[in-house]
Design a protein around this motif. Structure first.
Motif, mmCIF file in Angstrom:
data_model
loop_
_atom_site.group_PDB
_atom_site.id
_atom_site.type_symbol
_atom_site.label_atom_id
_atom_site.label_comp_id
_atom_site.label_asym_id
_atom_site.label_seq_id
_atom_site.Cartn_x
_atom_site.Cartn_y
_atom_site.Cartn_z
ATOM 1 N N ARG A 276 0.802 -1.173 0.249
ATOM 2 C CA ARG A 276 -0.071 0.029 0.072
ATOM 3 C C ARG A 276 0.918 1.160 -0.171
ATOM 4 N NH1 ARG A 276 -4.148 0.844 4.836
ATOM 5 N NH2 ARG A 276 -2.170 1.596 6.003
ATOM 6 N N ASP B 202 0.509 5.690 3.917
ATOM 7 C CA ASP B 202 -0.910 6.079 4.289
ATOM 8 C C ASP B 202 -0.692 6.974 5.563
ATOM 9 O OD1 ASP B 202 -3.592 6.615 5.091
ATOM 10 O OD2 ASP B 202 -3.838 4.620 5.777
ATOM 11 N N ARG C 200 -4.840 12.882 4.458
ATOM 12 C CA ARG C 200 -4.276 11.460 4.864
ATOM 13 C C ARG C 200 -4.677 10.568 3.488
ATOM 14 N NH1 ARG C 200 -7.666 7.507 8.248
ATOM 15 N NH2 ARG C 200 -6.127 6.140 7.485
ATOM 16 N N MET D 233 -8.449 0.735 -1.805
ATOM 17 C CA MET D 233 -9.061 0.455 -0.483
ATOM 18 C C MET D 233 -10.208 1.027 -0.684
ATOM 19 S SD MET D 233 -6.390 -0.509 1.850
ATOM 20 C CE MET D 233 -7.099 -0.220 3.463
ATOM 21 N N ASP E 200 -11.142 1.587 9.110
ATOM 22 C CA ASP E 200 -11.553 3.053 8.632
ATOM 23 C C ASP E 200 -13.133 3.076 8.320
ATOM 24 O OD1 ASP E 200 -9.637 5.135 9.337
ATOM 25 O OD2 ASP E 200 -8.123 4.041 7.899
ATOM 26 N N ARG F 48 -11.859 5.582 15.718
ATOM 27 C CA ARG F 48 -11.382 4.176 15.933
ATOM 28 C C ARG F 48 -10.629 4.060 17.069
ATOM 29 N NH1 ARG F 48 -7.675 3.063 10.799
ATOM 30 N NH2 ARG F 48 -6.502 1.630 12.025
HETATM 31 MG MG MG Z 1 -7.327 2.755 6.744
#
Ligand code: MG
Ligand code: PEP
Length: 851
Positions: A609, A612, A635, A701, A727, A737
């Motif tokens: 990925r 992030d 983000r 994602m 998320d 979260r």
């Molecule tokens: Mg995430």
């Protein structure tokens, strides 16, 4: 330039003079803020006690920070709890940066209103940088009139910062921010703030609720009692104050990526009573789950005998200094070798060990004739008492870290390496263990830990969970009595530590012990059985292949995943590869890191990925502007758009891994198709520039509701979709979260999320794409059947769980899973889904067992 070494502090009010200890507020009275005096004022104007510069007028106008021409900095705080008036009844007569003359009115306030609405009018006059000045009170009781001498302030060292005081306004920066760290400004965040401030020349202070602390002092910062989401004010003074301020605001508003959401603090942990004891059961709070049995062994802490006196202060100073150097070196070595989580704890210890307040207290006690051992011990215990009386459970737990330091330094001073002779498999009982005790115990192979005190959020708890060692805290002092009695019995009495159910069985009979042994053996065997088939593909009963991959953050994780039978890497969080650095990795360094993960997983696909960061994840070398709501800010892919050179560098490195066919690129936080198309285009351009014909697969994602709702359009242009349930829960349920109080409710098995997942799967299927889940829901055995029923075909889990999830998949039939999925999306809550899924699983497993 000023070279005033001595200055007279004159009374800023008329009124009664009091010593600090008589201030009706524990934080001021303890001297945690600094030394000084207090006045119970008779008039309604605060006057300048000396000529100087206003550093800062509190936002709520109830306090002023002043810097004298000899460099001493003062907090003049009107009344107690006056911050709560929010400025009502107060008038500021001066501004930040303004030069004032002695006796000049600074603040006017409504004496009656303050007297009626606040705890007290007693006003503290506190020296904030006391390490460089000596105070001698002219009077400590009786009454004074405005302008009469109150204290003499003598500079101990040349004040080389005085040149800056002539133009404070130009060099002062200040700003306010909400503290985002779980549990507020406890030790680790305080150490981070200190570390951040140290990178700059400016002097920085935090102001909160009428009190302030220098960023130099971890205990001072903790002593502010700042809770999560409290707003603090940061004031920086110096030529680089602006950058220092930005860095500090960011450090305060960004929880470290490894901060665990805190379990809601257990409502008054039930300390065990006599009745419990008679029942043979002590109740505590689970710090780390698990089941163990073994002899109960009491671990005592180091006690000092009486100090017989007759010491030479210079000798004792030297002895303590050398011991401190030795312990610092030891801790630094642990820092170099330890894993990330432990490093953070030891970095905090290092910061505490350098705390000026602690060191001053210890060296002062030596100067008054104490031995190095006793001076150190008293200084630490006094700090512990300060933290404990703030009434904040988290800060009280941090006192344990200080006790750990007490012990380490004492052991060094006494030259006594305490060797532990603990029977293997023992259940260790202690009042409260320190992190280094726990690490030593883990090496001795103990079976479990139980503590009379302690909390589930302590560092020891974090370490115990990391080691998979069952651990209970808050069992009450009965635990110690029992352990003491057992130590005197000839045969070792075995106990059962059932940390899953937060109980310690103190007199299990033989059948119960037998039962525990067989339960543990069953768990072990089950794991062994699952492990034997971990390397085989996971096919459902009706022959559908489910890929069980692993989430990793490093090459070591990938090697572990390979050993555990993972079918590939379902998510490599690249931001975690580079967290421990202060500079950005080069393209070559990135390539080496990505390649090492591919090499650790021969022949298997690896999903990498793109970086992030933002929100809850931050990198030291990539400071982001402080945002009011970073989780909804810059983000994931948005950062790639804002800083295209960063994304380009990462894509270039990714295009160079070999074989490229095994590398799949995944984009985080996608909300619309254009973000995906732009990256695809950029990959094409970069590949062309590098002469690369091949293209890696590119996935997105699905972790915000807009992506799920747009899954069809995204699937048209993406090669695969990967659902980030962590998320997706936060953004769908509108629940942070990391929110301690909501932790139990941020449940990804919520039917609203399941509907979004269903939508994603059917949209992807219509475009011939596959869907995986790489969020934590994939690790939850109760979710396996539901996710398969909804159409998910890859589950990416933590490496140790691969075998268990594969075993579960093999029990399932996709048609039954579909029926279950159809049913649960129509339910009304996550709890209902859990119940339905649990019933389904029991039925399936029973049927399978009887077949
Ligand atoms: Mg995430
Ligand atoms: C997720 O959000 O579920 C996910 C896998 O990403 P992260 O936890 O890294 O935000």
């Amino acid at each position: 330039m000023h070279n005033n070494k001595q200055m007279t502090f004159s009374a800023p009010f008329s009124g009664a003079v009091l010593t600090m200890a008589r201030i009706p507020d524990p934080v001021f009275a303890s001297g945690a803020m600094g030394d000084g005096l207090a006045i119970d004022p008779l008039d309604d104007v605060l006057h300048a006690p000396f000529a100087g510069v206003v550093i800062n007028v509190a936002r709520t106008l109830h306090a002023i920070n002043l810097r004298a021409d000899n460099g001493s900095e003062w907090l003049l705080h009107v009344g107690i709890d006056t911050v709560e008036l929010n400025g009502e009844g107060f008038d500021a007569l001066v501004k930040d940066g303004q030069r004032v003359t002695e006796g000049q009115p600074l603040l006017r306030f409504d004496l009656d209103k303050v007297a009626r609405n606040c705890r007290s009018l007693v006003s503290a006059l506190i020296l904030l940088n006391g390490d460089r000045y000596e105070l001698s009170p002219v009077r400590e009781s009786g009454s004074v009139n405005v302008g009469e001498p109150l204290m003499q302030v003598i500079a101990l060292a040349p004040d080389d910062e005085s040149a800056q005081s002539t133009d404070v306004r130009a060099k002062q920066a200040r700003g306010s921010i909400r503290v985002a760290h779980n549990g507020g400004l406890h030790a680790r965040p305080a150490a981070l703030v200190r570390q951040t401030a140290r990178q700059f020349a400016s002097h920085a202070e935090l102001h909160f609720s009428g009190a302030s602390a220098s960023t130099d002092s971890v205990t001072g910062l903790m002593g502010l009692g700042v809770a999560e989401q409290d707003e603090v004010e940061v004031v920086c003074l110096g030529h680089d104050s602006e950058v220092a301020l930005q860095a500090l605001l960011k450090a305060l508003s960004t929880p470290a990526h490894d901060e665990k959401p805190q379990a809601p603090v257990a409502a008054a942990p039930k300390a065990s009573s006599k009745a419990d004891r008679e029942n043979g059961i002590l109740h505590g709070v689970t710090a780390s789950p698990g089941l163990a049995s073994g002899p109960l062994f009491r671990l005592d802490t180091l006690e000092l005998g009486e100090d017989l006196g007759g010491h030479r202060p210079d000798e004792q100073r030297q002895i303590l200094s050398e011991a401190l150097v030795e312990v610092r070196a030891d801790i630094s070595t642990s820092l170099d070798h330890d894993q990330h989580e432990q490093s953070a704890i030891f970095a905090t210890h290092l910061a505490m060990l350098e705390d000026p307040a602690l060191l001053d207290a210890a060296f002062d006690a030596i100067d008054q004739g104490q031995a190095a051992t006793h001076a150190w011990s008293h200084a630490v215990l006094a700090q512990c008492a300060n933290l404990e009386k703030l009434g904040n459970a988290l800060l009280a737990e941090r006192a344990n870290d200080l006790r750990d330091l007490r012990q380490r330094v004492l052991l060094t001073l006494l030259g006594e390496a305490r060797t532990l002779e603990i029977p293997a498999g023992a259940i260790v009982a202690a009042r409260e263990l320190t992190p280094s005790d726990l690490l030593r115990l883990a090496q001795c192979g103990v079976g479990g830990i139980c503590m009379a005190e302690g909390g589930a959020t302590s560092h020891v708890a974090i370490l115990a969970r990391g080691k998979g060692m069952p651990c209970l805290v808050a069992l009450g002092s009965t635990l110690l009595d029992i352990a003491h009695e057992y130590a005197h019995e000839s045969a070792h009495q075995e106990v059962v530590l059932d940390a899953d159910n937060a109980r310690l069985e103190i007199r299990p009979d033989a059948p119960r012990l037998k039962e525990i042994h067989s339960l543990r053996a069953q768990r072990f065997e089950q794991r062994q059985r699952q492990q034997q088939h971990a390397h085989l593909p996971a096919l459902t009963q009706d022959g559908v292949s489910i890929v069980v991959a692993a989430n990793v953050a490093s090459r070591a994780d990938a090697e572990n995943a390979q050993l555990n039978g993972a079918d590939g890497v379902g998510l490599l969080r690249t931001e975690f590869l580079f967290v421990d650095r202060s500079t950005a990795p080069t393209e070559d360094e990135q390539l080496a890191a990505y390649q090492s993960v591919l090499d650790a997983m021969p022949d298997k696909p690896v999903i990498i990925r793109t970086i992030d960061i933002g929100g809850d994840k931050q990198l030291e070398y990539l400071p982001l502007p402080a945002e009011a709501n970073p989780v909804l800010g810059l983000r994931g892919i948005r950062l790639g758009q804002a800083r295209p050179e960063l994304l380009d560098q990462q894509l270039r490195a990714l295009l160079r891994v070999k074989p490229l066919a095994r590398c799949r690129i995944l984009l985080p936080m996608i909300t619309e198709v254009s973000e995906l198309l732009a990256v695809r285009e950029r990959i094409d351009e970069l590949a062309r520039e590098a002469g690369i014909g091949e293209r890696p697969e590119l996935g997105v994602m699905i972790e915000v509701p807009s992506a799920a709702l747009l899954a069809e359009q995204l699937a048209e242009h993406a090669d695969f979709l990967s659902i980030g349930t962590n998320d997706l829960s936060q953004y769908t349920l509108a629940m942070d979260r990391d929110h301690a109080g909501l932790a139990a409710r941020v449940d990804a098995l919520h039917p609203a999320l399941l509907r979004l997942i269903a939508m994603t799967c059917s949209a992807a299927a219509s475009k011939g794409r596959w869907v995986g889940v790489c969020g934590a829901l994939a690790c939850d055995p109760l979710a396996t059947a539901v996710l398969i029923g909804l159409g998910v075909r890859e589950l990416s889990v933590s490496p140790p769980q691969v075998a268990e999830i594969k075993a579960l998949v093999r029990e399932l039939d996709t048609r039954q899973c579909q029926a279950l999925a159809q049913h649960v999306v129509s339910l009304g809550s996550a709890a209902d889904v859990r119940a339905a899924s649990s019933t389904f699983q029991t039925q399936v497993l029973t049927r399978r067992a009887s077949a």
